[in-house]
Design an enzyme around this catalytic site. Structure first.
Site, mmCIF file in Angstrom:
data_model
loop_
_atom_site.group_PDB
_atom_site.id
_atom_site.type_symbol
_atom_site.label_atom_id
_atom_site.label_comp_id
_atom_site.label_asym_id
_atom_site.label_seq_id
_atom_site.Cartn_x
_atom_site.Cartn_y
_atom_site.Cartn_z
ATOM 1 N N HIS A 20 -22.020 30.142 -88.762
ATOM 2 C CA HIS A 20 -23.224 30.974 -88.796
ATOM 3 C C HIS A 20 -23.041 32.207 -87.896
ATOM 4 C CE1 HIS A 20 -25.528 27.025 -89.656
ATOM 5 N NE2 HIS A 20 -25.656 27.752 -90.749
ATOM 6 N N LYS A 44 -37.017 19.235 -96.414
ATOM 7 C CA LYS A 44 -35.755 18.755 -95.850
ATOM 8 C C LYS A 44 -36.079 17.861 -94.660
ATOM 9 C CE LYS A 44 -32.376 22.207 -97.222
ATOM 10 N NZ LYS A 44 -31.308 23.095 -96.766
ATOM 11 N N ARG A 93 -19.086 30.827 -98.124
ATOM 12 C CA ARG A 93 -17.874 30.143 -97.666
ATOM 13 C C ARG A 93 -16.857 30.032 -98.785
ATOM 14 N NH1 ARG A 93 -21.599 25.682 -95.126
ATOM 15 N NH2 ARG A 93 -22.758 26.555 -96.847
ATOM 16 N N SER A 131 -23.279 22.740 -91.315
ATOM 17 C CA SER A 131 -24.082 21.928 -90.390
ATOM 18 C C SER A 131 -23.972 20.456 -90.764
ATOM 19 C CB SER A 131 -25.553 22.362 -90.437
ATOM 20 O OG SER A 131 -25.682 23.705 -90.064
HETATM 21 P P1 ADP Z 1 -29.536 26.833 -95.961
HETATM 22 O O1 ADP Z 1 -30.172 25.480 -95.909
HETATM 23 O O2 ADP Z 1 -30.510 27.941 -96.197
HETATM 24 O O3 ADP Z 1 -28.316 26.947 -96.826
HETATM 25 P P2 ADP Z 1 -27.760 26.905 -93.696
HETATM 26 O O4 ADP Z 1 -28.146 26.811 -92.254
HETATM 27 O O5 ADP Z 1 -26.944 25.803 -94.241
HETATM 28 O O6 ADP Z 1 -29.122 27.095 -94.448
HETATM 29 O O7 ADP Z 1 -27.000 28.271 -93.947
HETATM 30 C C1 ADP Z 1 -27.556 29.523 -93.616
HETATM 31 C C2 ADP Z 1 -26.619 30.611 -94.103
HETATM 32 O O8 ADP Z 1 -25.379 30.542 -93.389
HETATM 33 C C3 ADP Z 1 -26.222 30.482 -95.581
HETATM 34 O O9 ADP Z 1 -26.083 31.772 -96.116
HETATM 35 C C4 ADP Z 1 -24.899 29.777 -95.531
HETATM 36 O O10 ADP Z 1 -24.122 30.075 -96.680
HETATM 37 C C5 ADP Z 1 -24.312 30.402 -94.296
HETATM 38 N N1 ADP Z 1 -23.285 29.560 -93.683
HETATM 39 C C6 ADP Z 1 -23.376 28.287 -93.258
HETATM 40 N N2 ADP Z 1 -22.193 27.851 -92.752
HETATM 41 C C7 ADP Z 1 -21.340 28.896 -92.864
HETATM 42 C C8 ADP Z 1 -19.956 29.106 -92.557
HETATM 43 N N3 ADP Z 1 -19.204 28.137 -92.050
HETATM 44 N N4 ADP Z 1 -19.444 30.307 -92.822
HETATM 45 C C9 ADP Z 1 -20.195 31.274 -93.372
HETATM 46 N N5 ADP Z 1 -21.469 31.156 -93.701
HETATM 47 C C10 ADP Z 1 -22.042 29.987 -93.457
#
Ligand code: ADP
Length: 161
Positions: A20, A44, A93, A131
């Site tokens: 992130h 969620k 990703r 996550s």
């Molecule tokens: P959501 O439940 O909205 O997908 P996340 O917290 O999982 O929320 O992700 C928030 C944003 O960060 C999304 O755009 C996701 O693709 C991006 N993201 C999560 N992990 C990574 C990573 N390792 N590299 C790049 N972007 C990421």
């Protein structure tokens, strides 16, 4: 056109990872200000409360003047408009993220055509990182030291000890 480029970076951030933060850093090279918006989604079942997730993000970005951390519920496009922004920042990703992200950006465009979604690719180093993977690893006693900021690592160890 808005002169001051404000982007909203929404997500669950349950919890924030270095993946992130990688996207955030990339975003900062393009936008003047980024509002990280933690989604308060009742559908969620998060491991950390919204307050905890916001707190982790605030600690991780305390040194960055052009970043604020907030939480929201309801429609993302309404939140973006309320913040006088017109850009949504999301990270990609792998191909597997693409379809889901395409759907969300399409519905957001339908709901408010003035808002653009901007995607940034993560570094290869973090392309496997999510996550959920972090939580899974921590749950089974794996080290997450290189994947998340220290306060998050401590909190995960505390939860799963
Ligand atoms: P959501 O439940 O909205 O997908 P996340 O917290 O999982 O929320 O992700 C928030 C944003 O960060 C999304 O755009 C996701 O693709 C991006 N993201 C999560 N992990 C990574 C990573 N390792 N590299 C790049 N972007 C990421």
């Amino acid at each position: 056109m808005l002169s001051n480029r404000i982007a909203v970076y929404p997500g669950s951030f349950d919890p924030v990872t270095f993946g992130h933060l990688d996207i955030l850093q990339r975003g900062l090279s393009v936008f003047d200000h980024i509002i990280i918006a933690v989604l308060n989604n009742s559908r969620k079942d998060p491991l950390f409360s919204v307050e905890e997730r916001v707190d982790f993000l605030r600690q991780a970005t305390a040194h960055l003047e052009s970043v604020t951390v907030d939480s929201f519920d309801g429609l993302l496009v309404d939140y973006v408009q309320k913040k006088k922004a017109n850009i949504v920042l999301r990270g990609l990703r792998a191909i597997s993220d693409f379809e889901y992200e395409l759907q969300i950006s399409a519905i957001n465009k339908h709901l408010n055509p003035e808002i653009e979604t901007c995607f940034m690719m993560t570094s290869n180093h973090y392309s496997f990182l999510s996550s959920s993977m972090v939580k899974e690893a921590a749950m089974y006693g794996g080290s997450v030291h290189e994947l998340v900021p220290e306060p998050v690592e401590k909190a995960l160890n505390q939860k799963f000890k």
